[in-house]
Design an enzyme around this catalytic site. Structure first.
Site, PDB file in Angstrom:
ATOM      1  N   ASP A   1      -0.168 -22.168  20.373  1.00 39.73           N
ATOM      2  CA  ASP A   1      -0.509 -23.578  20.157  1.00 39.73           C
ATOM      3  C   ASP A   1      -1.989 -23.671  19.802  1.00 39.73           C
ATOM      4  O   ASP A   1      -2.837 -23.018  20.427  1.00 39.73           O
ATOM      5  CB  ASP A   1      -0.209 -24.384  21.429  1.00 39.73           C
ATOM      6  CG  ASP A   1      -0.480 -25.864  21.245  1.00 39.73           C
ATOM      7  OD1 ASP A   1       0.438 -26.571  20.800  1.00 39.73           O
ATOM      8  OD2 ASP A   1      -1.609 -26.292  21.548  1.00 39.73           O
ATOM      9  N   ILE A   2      -2.299 -24.452  18.763  1.00 37.44           N
ATOM     10  CA  ILE A   2      -3.696 -24.619  18.352  1.00 37.44           C
ATOM     11  C   ILE A   2      -4.448 -25.425  19.414  1.00 37.44           C
ATOM     12  O   ILE A   2      -4.030 -26.533  19.785  1.00 37.44           O
ATOM     13  CB  ILE A   2      -3.780 -25.327  16.989  1.00 37.44           C
ATOM     14  CG1 ILE A   2      -3.014 -24.531  15.933  1.00 37.44           C
ATOM     15  CG2 ILE A   2      -5.231 -25.530  16.568  1.00 37.44           C
ATOM     16  CD1 ILE A   2      -2.946 -25.215  14.575  1.00 37.44           C
TER      17      ILE A   2
ATOM     18  N   ASN B   1      -7.758 -33.561  13.996  1.00 43.38           N
ATOM     19  CA  ASN B   1      -7.184 -34.692  13.259  1.00 43.38           C
ATOM     20  C   ASN B   1      -8.038 -35.944  13.416  1.00 43.38           C
ATOM     21  O   ASN B   1      -8.267 -36.691  12.448  1.00 43.38           O
ATOM     22  CB  ASN B   1      -5.756 -34.969  13.735  1.00 43.38           C
ATOM     23  CG  ASN B   1      -4.753 -34.026  13.125  1.00 43.38           C
ATOM     24  OD1 ASN B   1      -4.938 -33.537  12.018  1.00 43.38           O
ATOM     25  ND2 ASN B   1      -3.680 -33.741  13.858  1.00 43.38           N
TER      26      ASN B   1
ATOM     27  N   HIS C   1      -6.043 -36.239   8.954  1.00 44.72           N
ATOM     28  CA  HIS C   1      -4.798 -35.463   8.949  1.00 44.72           C
ATOM     29  C   HIS C   1      -4.687 -34.519   7.753  1.00 44.72           C
ATOM     30  O   HIS C   1      -3.977 -33.519   7.820  1.00 44.72           O
ATOM     31  CB  HIS C   1      -3.589 -36.405   8.992  1.00 44.72           C
ATOM     32  CG  HIS C   1      -3.423 -37.095  10.305  1.00 44.72           C
ATOM     33  ND1 HIS C   1      -2.817 -36.481  11.377  1.00 44.72           N
ATOM     34  CD2 HIS C   1      -3.815 -38.326  10.739  1.00 44.72           C
ATOM     35  CE1 HIS C   1      -2.820 -37.317  12.415  1.00 44.72           C
ATOM     36  NE2 HIS C   1      -3.420 -38.445  12.054  1.00 44.72           N
TER      37      HIS C   1
ATOM     38  N   ARG D   1       5.299  -8.185  10.154  1.00 44.38           N
ATOM     39  CA  ARG D   1       6.104  -7.376   9.234  1.00 44.38           C
ATOM     40  C   ARG D   1       7.342  -8.157   8.798  1.00 44.38           C
ATOM     41  O   ARG D   1       7.706  -9.158   9.410  1.00 44.38           O
ATOM     42  CB  ARG D   1       6.525  -6.075   9.912  1.00 44.38           C
ATOM     43  CG  ARG D   1       5.372  -5.241  10.447  1.00 44.38           C
ATOM     44  CD  ARG D   1       5.891  -4.169  11.393  1.00 44.38           C
ATOM     45  NE  ARG D   1       6.591  -4.767  12.531  1.00 44.38           N
ATOM     46  CZ  ARG D   1       7.192  -4.081  13.488  1.00 44.38           C
ATOM     47  NH1 ARG D   1       7.194  -2.768  13.453  1.00 44.38           N
ATOM     48  NH2 ARG D   1       7.799  -4.703  14.472  1.00 44.38           N
TER      49      ARG D   1
ATOM     50  N   GLU E   1       1.870 -28.475  16.065  1.00 46.92           N
ATOM     51  CA  GLU E   1       0.885 -27.398  15.958  1.00 46.92           C
ATOM     52  C   GLU E   1       1.317 -26.144  16.710  1.00 46.92           C
ATOM     53  O   GLU E   1       0.501 -25.255  16.966  1.00 46.92           O
ATOM     54  CB  GLU E   1      -0.481 -27.878  16.477  1.00 46.92           C
ATOM     55  CG  GLU E   1      -0.524 -28.221  17.963  1.00 46.92           C
ATOM     56  CD  GLU E   1      -0.240 -29.692  18.226  1.00 46.92           C
ATOM     57  OE1 GLU E   1      -0.704 -30.211  19.243  1.00 46.92           O
ATOM     58  OE2 GLU E   1       0.440 -30.328  17.392  1.00 46.92           O
TER      59      GLU E   1
ATOM     60  N   ARG F   1      -4.468  -8.478  18.869  1.00 48.85           N
ATOM     61  CA  ARG F   1      -4.891  -8.411  17.474  1.00 48.85           C
ATOM     62  C   ARG F   1      -4.580  -9.721  16.750  1.00 48.85           C
ATOM     63  O   ARG F   1      -5.336 -10.173  15.890  1.00 48.85           O
ATOM     64  CB  ARG F   1      -4.213  -7.237  16.767  1.00 48.85           C
ATOM     65  CG  ARG F   1      -4.822  -5.881  17.101  1.00 48.85           C
ATOM     66  CD  ARG F   1      -4.373  -4.785  16.146  1.00 48.85           C
ATOM     67  NE  ARG F   1      -2.950  -4.486  16.262  1.00 48.85           N
ATOM     68  CZ  ARG F   1      -2.049  -4.812  15.368  1.00 48.85           C
ATOM     69  NH1 ARG F   1      -2.411  -5.470  14.270  1.00 48.85           N
ATOM     70  NH2 ARG F   1      -0.775  -4.487  15.535  1.00 48.85           N
TER      71      ARG F   1
END
Length: 462
Positions: A333-334, A341, A346, A365, A376, A396
């Site tokens: 989740d961002i 926003n 937006h 992959r 989000e 990573r």
């Protein structure tokens, strides 16, 4: 593989124009020729050793619906069927266009565990249509009449088997009245005998012919027709029917010079109509393909959506269970996305989501599953053999997202952080994907509560 190497045709497969895939009885693939790899959009490493449950397979039927695994050609043969000329679509995220293949499949060396299943694929994309020609002909303004090609001599032949609505409107005869009759019932004493003989001779020679002919309606009303008759062939190249495409030219019949010019114009118009139909056909097919893609891919980020992800992840669960691997299912989740926003609008928020989608597409992959889960939130599922490698992969991923820079058209540059929760389990096909997602969601909540921009693992693997 020894049995396969003894097949007389195996040496021909490498240069064949048809795709050839050979499965063992448990549906594992032991051979695929170059054309099969091209048609199925897979590399040699992605296909050899894989079975019908592996995640890179993605077929749809000719109604653009996801094909059930049990209906894959190899599984149908294992169930005791023989597949002939089954049309399948191949779809994935690497191409917008759907490839349409005609599949045939059969068992070699018997219906048992010592046998093989051979599946062949032919590319029929160019000939696959998403509409009915019968519907076009039925509602065309030109008159269409189809007759049998046998028994051409008077008074009974040739017999009419089809007329469209335009014929009924002009002649006054209904379909039920005219079927089984001959077109000669439309002729009268003033009908040109020379023109009739020219048409008859062309039909006897099974050649196309064009004529202008005087006919009569059911009530005796005369009318002139510009008639173009063509032979219709079956798959063996035999003429089975004739199709007459007719246009009412009564109004201009007595203006021969103008009519000659109109005939030339009509030919050009027919060519234009043919091109227009071909163009509309392509547009319709492209529209159907885009609709099919929308069913499986998120329109903003251009990565798989939740529906696609659930399907792919379920396959990974079965794969892990069969091969005794572990499965990691993650939710990310961002962090503070609402502030982005609120502060920048937006439009920039959409750019952030698109950039994150592109990052995930580059990071994972082809065998992995990932998607925009909603809003989000994004999700992923990967197969691993040990917990440590899964932890390294997730860290990573976190670093790759932290390294992103999003630039807007207004000159704003910003980076984002994400919180990630990961469920790592020994796969169990009897446990639905929802249970993995709930555990991952709990781990995500833990990452948020501990300060965000981190990965939290929930694992029962030692």
């Amino acid at each position: 593989m020894q049995k396969i190497s003894n097949l007389n045709t195996l040496k021909l497969f490498e240069s064949a124009h048809i795709g050839v895939v050979i499965h063992t009885w448990d549906t594992s693939i032991v051979y695929a020729n170059p054309q099969a790899l091209n048609l199925l959009r897979l590399s040699y490493e992605q296909i050899i050793g894989k079975d019908s449950y592996d995640s890179q397979w993605h077929f749809i039927d000719d109604q653009y619906q996801r094909l059930n695994i049990k209906d894959y050609p190899v599984n149908r043969v294992v169930a005791g069927d023989r597949i002939q000329n089954k049309v399948l679509g191949v779809i994935d995220g690497s191409k917008e266009r759907i490839s349409w293949l005609m599949a045939n499949a059969y068992a070699e060396h018997g219906l048992n565990e010592s046998g093989f299943v051979i599946v062949t694929f032919i590319d029929v994309t160019d000939s696959h249509q998403g509409f009915s020609f019968e519907q076009i002909v039925e509602n065309a303004q030109d008159i269409v009449v189809v007759t049998k090609s046998d028994k051409l001599k008077a008074p009974l032949g040739p017999k009419i088997v089809y007329v469209n609505k335009a014929f009924e409107k002009l002649t006054g005869y209904s379909k039920e009245e005219i079927k089984g009759e001959t077109p000669r019932i439309l002729q009268g004493s003033l009908t040109d005998k020379v023109a009739c003989k020219k048409i008859h001779d062309a039909l006897e020679e099974q050649k196309p012919v064009t004529e202008i002919l005087l006919n009569y309606s059911k009530t005796g009303q005369p009318y002139w027709l510009d008639i173009n008759i063509i032979p219709l062939f079956d798959r063996n190249g035999e003429v089975t029917h004739f199709a007459a495409i007719e246009r009412d030219v009564t109004e201009n019949r007595f203006h021969l010079e103008q009519l000659t010019k109109r005939n030339e114009d009509l030919k050009l118009l027919k060519d234009e109509l043919k091109n227009l139909v071909a163009e509309r056909t392509r547009e319709l097919q492209q529209a159907n393909e885009k609709l099919a893609l929308l069913a499986y891919f998120d329109p903003l980020t251009q990565i798989p959506n939740r529906r696609y992800f659930v399907d792919q992840s379920t396959r990974l669960i079965h794969f892990c269970q069969r091969h005794e691997h572990i499965l990691a299912v993650g939710l990310l989740d961002i962090d503070d996305f609402k502030l982005v926003n609120d502060k920048y609008g937006h439009d920039l928020g959409d750019e952030v989501l698109s950039a994150l989608g592109a990052c995930l597409k580059d990071f994972f992959r082809q065998d992995d599953a990932y998607c925009r889960w909603g809003g989000e939130e994004f999700a992923f599922a990967v197969v691993s053999t040990e917990l440590q490698s899964t932890e390294k992969l997730c860290l990573r991923l976190l670093s790759a997202i932290n390294a992103m820079t999003i630039s807007s058209d207004t000159g704003v540059k910003l980076s984002i952080n994400v919180s990630i929760g990961v469920c790592v389990r020994q796969a169990n096909p009897n446990e639905p994907l929802d249970s993995y997602m709930k555990i991952a969601d709990g781990a995500l909540y833990s990452s948020k509560s501990k300060g965000k921009n981190r990965v939290t693992f929930a694992s029962d693997v030692k």
